[in-house]
Design a protein around this motif. Sequence first.
Motif, PDB file in Angstrom:
ATOM      1  N   PRO A  18      -6.683  14.296  -0.376  1.00  9.33           N
ATOM      2  CA  PRO A  18      -5.481  13.915  -1.139  1.00  9.33           C
ATOM      3  C   PRO A  18      -4.930  12.541  -0.753  1.00  9.33           C
ATOM      4  N   ALA A  19      -5.045  12.184   0.514  1.00  9.19           N
ATOM      5  CA  ALA A  19      -4.560  10.866   0.940  1.00  9.19           C
ATOM      6  C   ALA A  19      -5.367   9.754   0.292  1.00  9.19           C
ATOM      7  N   CYS A  20      -6.677   9.907   0.260  1.00  2.41           N
ATOM      8  CA  CYS A  20      -7.526   8.896  -0.388  1.00  2.41           C
ATOM      9  C   CYS A  20      -7.237   8.817  -1.885  1.00  2.41           C
ATOM     10  N   ALA A  21      -7.021   9.969  -2.524  1.00  2.00           N
ATOM     11  CA  ALA A  21      -6.700   9.970  -3.953  1.00  2.00           C
ATOM     12  C   ALA A  21      -5.368   9.264  -4.206  1.00  2.00           C
ATOM     13  N   ALA A  22      -4.404   9.490  -3.344  1.00  2.48           N
ATOM     14  CA  ALA A  22      -3.101   8.834  -3.498  1.00  2.48           C
ATOM     15  C   ALA A  22      -3.229   7.327  -3.303  1.00  2.48           C
ATOM     16  N   LEU A  23      -4.031   6.892  -2.339  1.00  2.54           N
ATOM     17  CA  LEU A  23      -4.219   5.458  -2.115  1.00  2.54           C
ATOM     18  C   LEU A  23      -4.919   4.782  -3.283  1.00  2.54           C
ATOM     19  N   ILE A  24      -5.861   5.474  -3.884  1.00  2.68           N
ATOM     20  CA  ILE A  24      -6.594   4.890  -5.010  1.00  2.68           C
ATOM     21  C   ILE A  24      -5.694   4.759  -6.232  1.00  2.68           C
ATOM     22  N   CYS A  25      -4.851   5.765  -6.456  1.00  2.00           N
ATOM     23  CA  CYS A  25      -3.998   5.786  -7.651  1.00  2.00           C
ATOM     24  C   CYS A  25      -2.675   5.037  -7.476  1.00  2.00           C
TER      25      CYS A  25
END
Length: 103
Positions: A18-25
């Motif tokens: 989820p952290a990586c998804a948040a950083l990408i978006c």
Amino acid sequence: MTQISRKSRSRFTDYIIPACAALICAGAAYAGADTTFDPALTKFTDFLEGSGGKIITVLSLAAGLIGLASGRFSLGQIAVPVGVGIGVGTGVPIVTSVVTAII
């Protein structure tokens, strides 16, 4: 021992994905760039620094004088109108400059 490492790996992926998804978006955030409430802030500060602040101070002073005339003396009846006058006269520019400096 392998059971503990599987649990820690599972917890690791529970947080990392989820952290990586948040950083990408995530988009860029600009603090203080929003001017939505600038007209309301300008009107309110103009009101308090102008005739509105004087009216508030005079009403506070009148309430203190009515309290004194009723026969019950209190230092607060004198100190509150003075504090209100100082707060309205100098408080708005101080608060505005502090908020602008922080943002």
